[in-house]
Design an enzyme around this catalytic site. Structure first.
Site, short mmCIF file in Angstrom:
data_model
loop_
_atom_site.label_atom_id
_atom_site.label_comp_id
_atom_site.label_asym_id
_atom_site.label_seq_id
_atom_site.Cartn_x
_atom_site.Cartn_y
_atom_site.Cartn_z
N THR A 74 38.08 -16.20 95.25
CA THR A 74 39.48 -15.83 94.99
C THR A 74 40.36 -17.03 95.29
O THR A 74 40.01 -17.86 96.14
CB THR A 74 39.89 -14.61 95.84
OG1 THR A 74 41.11 -14.05 95.35
CG2 THR A 74 40.07 -14.97 97.30
N LEU A 85 37.04 -18.83 99.49
CA LEU A 85 38.46 -18.69 99.24
C LEU A 85 39.09 -20.04 98.93
O LEU A 85 38.63 -21.08 99.43
CB LEU A 85 39.16 -18.10 100.47
CG LEU A 85 38.51 -16.90 101.18
CD1 LEU A 85 39.36 -16.46 102.36
CD2 LEU A 85 38.27 -15.75 100.22
N CYS A 86 40.15 -20.02 98.09
CA CYS A 86 40.98 -21.21 97.89
C CYS A 86 40.19 -22.35 97.25
O CYS A 86 39.66 -22.20 96.16
CB CYS A 86 41.58 -21.61 99.25
SG CYS A 86 42.91 -22.80 99.20
N ILE A 87 40.07 -23.50 97.91
CA ILE A 87 39.35 -24.66 97.37
C ILE A 87 37.85 -24.58 97.67
O ILE A 87 37.06 -25.33 97.08
CB ILE A 87 39.94 -25.98 97.94
CG1 ILE A 87 39.43 -27.22 97.18
CG2 ILE A 87 39.64 -26.10 99.44
CD1 ILE A 87 39.77 -27.26 95.71
#
Length: 217
Positions: free
Chosen positions: A191, A137-139
């Site tokens: 995502t 997720l994210c970074i």
């Protein structure tokens, strides 16, 4: 869908600016449980790169341990990542937060030239070599790319981060809230979460879409 899928969730501390993003971590755990899975939580037993005051954004003159801080999110039920055995899990999942790019690797400071924590690299490679699914997720997809190279991921729409990812041989796909990129060949699901200006509901949607996809693999 196999209701007995067991996830390893790897945290990077506690708090968006120096550890794991708490909403992403918590909603990922919620999604696993809600969809009939099980999880165990891991973190490396190392010092954080630094400690950030989450009100002011300023660095604080203290030291904290990634495993000890991550235990706050895990309610104390957490293991040293050195103990991770890929044979015991069906999937591995990395929530985001700056700690992923500061503690699990040094992407926040060195970009594509970053170093990766050895325990993190070992766990990721073990799951990939075993043909088991990986979520980020994210970074966190930047970490996956640094270790695995030619994979397909998303960090949302940030051009600078996307360019760093593609420079490592990966393919980046732009995405919006809750959307996932599924690299079928490598069984990697990503995502953007808070790499976009998201609400907590959108974080939950993205986390659940990743978890559901991982469970179906």
């Amino acid at each position: 869908m196999n209701s007995k899928k067991k996830f390893a969730v790897v945290l990077a501390g506690s708090g968006v600016y120096d550890g794991s993003e708490i909403h992403e971590a918590t909603l990922a755990l919620y999604a696993i449980s809600k969809n009939g899975g099980e999880y165990e939580i891991f973190a490396p037993n190392i010092d954080q790169y630094h400690v950030i005051n989450h009100i002011t954004g300023e660095e604080m003159a203290e030291k904290r341990n990634v495993l000890v801080e991550a235990a706050r999110i895990a309610r104390g039920k957490i293991k040293d990542l050195k103990e991770f055995d890929a044979n015991n899990y069906d999937a591995i999942l990395f929530p985001g937060g700056f700690g992923v790019a500061k503690n699990l690797c040094t992407f926040a400071f060195k970009g594509p030239d970053c170093d990766v924590n050895p325990d993190v690299e070992t766990a990721l490679k073990a799951m990939h070599d075993a043909g088991k699914p990986i979520g980020a997720l994210c970074i966190a997809p930047a970490l996956i790319v640094k270790v695995l190279g030619k994979v397909e991921v998303t960090i949302g729409q940030d051009a600078v981060t996307a360019e760093a990812i593609t420079s490592l041989g990966a393919t980046h796909m732009n995405t919006g809230h809750g959307e996932i990129v599924f690299d079928k060949e490598n069984k990697i699901v990503t995502t953007p979460c808070y790499m976009l200006d998201a609400t907590i509901a959108q974080i939950g949607e993205g986390a659940e879409n990743v978890v559901k996809t991982l469970m179906d693999l």
